[in-house]
Scaffold this motif. Structure first.
Motif, short mmCIF file in Angstrom:
data_model
loop_
_atom_site.label_atom_id
_atom_site.label_comp_id
_atom_site.label_asym_id
_atom_site.label_seq_id
_atom_site.Cartn_x
_atom_site.Cartn_y
_atom_site.Cartn_z
N LEU A 44 13.29 2.91 -4.24
CA LEU A 44 13.01 1.70 -3.56
C LEU A 44 11.24 1.35 -3.61
O LEU A 44 11.19 0.07 -3.47
CB LEU A 44 13.15 2.17 -1.98
N VAL A 45 10.46 2.35 -3.55
CA VAL A 45 9.11 1.99 -3.67
C VAL A 45 8.92 1.24 -5.36
O VAL A 45 8.18 0.18 -5.02
CB VAL A 45 8.26 3.27 -3.75
N ASN A 46 9.57 1.50 -6.00
CA ASN A 46 9.42 0.94 -7.45
C ASN A 46 9.85 -0.37 -7.53
O ASN A 46 9.21 -1.34 -8.13
CB ASN A 46 10.20 1.65 -8.47
N ASP A 47 10.83 -0.61 -6.61
CA ASP A 47 11.49 -2.01 -6.47
C ASP A 47 10.66 -2.93 -5.82
O ASP A 47 10.28 -3.92 -6.06
CB ASP A 47 12.66 -1.89 -5.68
N LEU A 48 9.94 -2.18 -4.60
CA LEU A 48 8.98 -2.92 -4.08
C LEU A 48 7.68 -3.20 -5.05
O LEU A 48 7.12 -4.32 -4.86
CB LEU A 48 8.28 -2.39 -2.59
N ILE A 49 7.37 -2.37 -5.67
CA ILE A 49 6.16 -2.68 -6.65
C ILE A 49 6.38 -3.78 -7.62
O ILE A 49 5.85 -4.63 -7.71
CB ILE A 49 5.79 -1.42 -7.47
N VAL B 30 0.91 -1.06 -0.07
CA VAL B 30 0.00 -0.08 0.02
C VAL B 30 1.12 1.16 -0.12
O VAL B 30 1.60 1.25 0.85
CB VAL B 30 -0.71 0.18 1.08
N ILE B 31 0.79 2.22 -1.05
CA ILE B 31 1.76 3.24 -1.42
C ILE B 31 0.92 4.56 -0.88
O ILE B 31 0.01 4.89 -1.55
CB ILE B 31 2.33 3.22 -2.73
N LEU C 279 -2.70 1.98 -4.25
CA LEU C 279 -2.23 3.59 -3.98
C LEU C 279 -3.42 4.25 -3.18
O LEU C 279 -4.46 3.84 -3.50
CB LEU C 279 -2.04 4.35 -5.20
N THR C 280 -2.78 5.08 -2.56
CA THR C 280 -3.84 6.30 -1.83
C THR C 280 -3.33 7.42 -2.38
O THR C 280 -2.18 7.73 -2.81
CB THR C 280 -3.89 6.33 -0.54
N GLN C 281 -4.37 8.36 -2.69
CA GLN C 281 -4.12 9.58 -3.32
C GLN C 281 -4.75 10.56 -2.60
O GLN C 281 -6.37 10.62 -2.51
CB GLN C 281 -4.56 9.65 -4.75
N ASP C 282 -4.15 11.75 -1.83
CA ASP C 282 -4.65 12.55 -1.08
C ASP C 282 -5.54 13.49 -2.21
O ASP C 282 -5.04 13.71 -3.27
CB ASP C 282 -3.58 13.44 -0.58
N VAL D 38 0.84 7.60 6.57
CA VAL D 38 1.31 6.40 6.73
C VAL D 38 1.10 5.74 8.09
O VAL D 38 0.24 4.69 8.33
CB VAL D 38 3.02 6.19 6.56
N ALA D 39 1.26 6.65 9.23
CA ALA D 39 1.01 6.37 10.58
C ALA D 39 -0.51 5.90 10.96
O ALA D 39 -0.58 4.71 11.31
CB ALA D 39 1.55 7.30 11.62
#
Ligand code: VGL
Ligand code: ZN
Length: 199
Positions: free
Chosen positions: A32-37, A7-8, A45-48, A154-155
Motif C-alpha cells: 500500500l505504501v508503494n502504491d502511495l509512493i 511522509v513515510i 522518509l524518516t529513518q530511526d 507516526v502519532a
C-alpha cells in the motif's frame, strides 16, 4: 499536486516481523505504501537511527527491562530493546519498500542522550529536525503520514505536523501500532482532538 508530500515513517527492518522491535503486521503495509509512493510527487522518509548504547535502550540502564519507563531530563521515556543501530541491517528500510524516489531522508534519534519519535522534534519537543523548514521552504502545506509505529513515531509526527500548520492526514490502513497499555487508542484520540484527519 506540488503542495503535498507523503511522509513515510520508519518502515525499517527492526520494526517488521523478525526485527528487534517488531510491530505486528509491520511488513503488511509495504504494498500500500508503494502504491502511495507511485501516486505522490513528493516523498520523504524518516529513518530511526540510533548509535550503539543509545539512552532509549533498556540495555543502557542497569536493572531496567524493555518497555519500562524512566524519567529523563526531557520527561518520561519508554525503554526499548536495542534497535535501528546506525548502519545495521535492522536500520535498513524494508527490502520491499520502493523508497528510491524519496527526495529526503530525515534521520532521527542519533543524539545519544535523547530519543526522537517525531519527524519534526526530538522528545524534548524543542530541538527541531529541520523537516518543517524543508517542507515550508518548498511550498508544501499538506502531508499524508504512513508507517510505523502508529502510536509512537507516526502519532508524534502527526501531532507536530498540525502544530506547524500542515494539513495532516494519517492513513491508518498504511500504519501498524506497538500498543503498550492502550497506547494506540490514546494516541488516536490525541490525534483526532488535535485536528489530524484519520483515514
Ligand atoms: C519507534 C520506538 C522507538 C517508532 C522508534 O518508530 O515508532 N518506536 N523508536
Ligand atoms: Zn528508536
Amino acid at each position: 499536486m506540488a503542495d503535498e508530500a507523503l511522509v513515510i515513517i520508519d518502515l525499517q527492518n527492526d520494526f517488521c516481523p523478525g526485527g528487534a522491535l517488531a510491530v505486528a503486521g509491520g511488513d503488511e503495509i509495504v504494498p500500500l505504501v508503494n502504491d502511495l509512493i507511485r501516486r505522490t510527487e513528493h516523498v520523504v522518509l524518516t529513518q530511526d537511527w540510533h548509535p550503539a548504547g543509545h539512552s532509549s535502550f533498556a540495555s543502557s540502564h542497569p536493572g531496567k527491562q524493555p518497555f519500562e519507563t524512566i524519567d529523563m531530563p526531557y520527561g518520561q521515556q519508554t525503554l526499548w530493546p536495542d534497535h535501528c543501530i546506525q548502519g545495521s541491517l535492522g536500520s535498513d528500510f524494508h527490502s520491499g519498500l520502493a523508497w528510491t524516489k524519496a527526495e529526503l531522508v530525515i534521520r532521527k534519534g542519533f543524539r545519544p542522550e535523547i530519543d526522537s519519535y517525531s519527524a519534526f522534534f526530538e522528545n524534548d519537543h524543542a530541538t527541531p529536525t529541520g523537516l518543517a523548514g524543508y517542507l515550508q521552504e518548498r511550498g508544501i502545506d499538506t502531508l499524508t503520514l504512513v508507517g510505523l509505529a502508529t502510536d509512537y513515531c507516526v502519532a508524534f509526527s502527526a501531532l507536530d505536523a498540525v502544530k506547524h500548520g500542515f494539513h495532516t492526514t494519517v492513513r491508518l490502513d498504511a500504519c501498524r501500532g506497538i500498543d503498550l497499555n492502550g497506547s494506540v487508542e490514546t494516541m488516536l484520540n490525541r490525534m483526532r482532538d488535535a485536528g489530524v484527519t484519520l483515514a
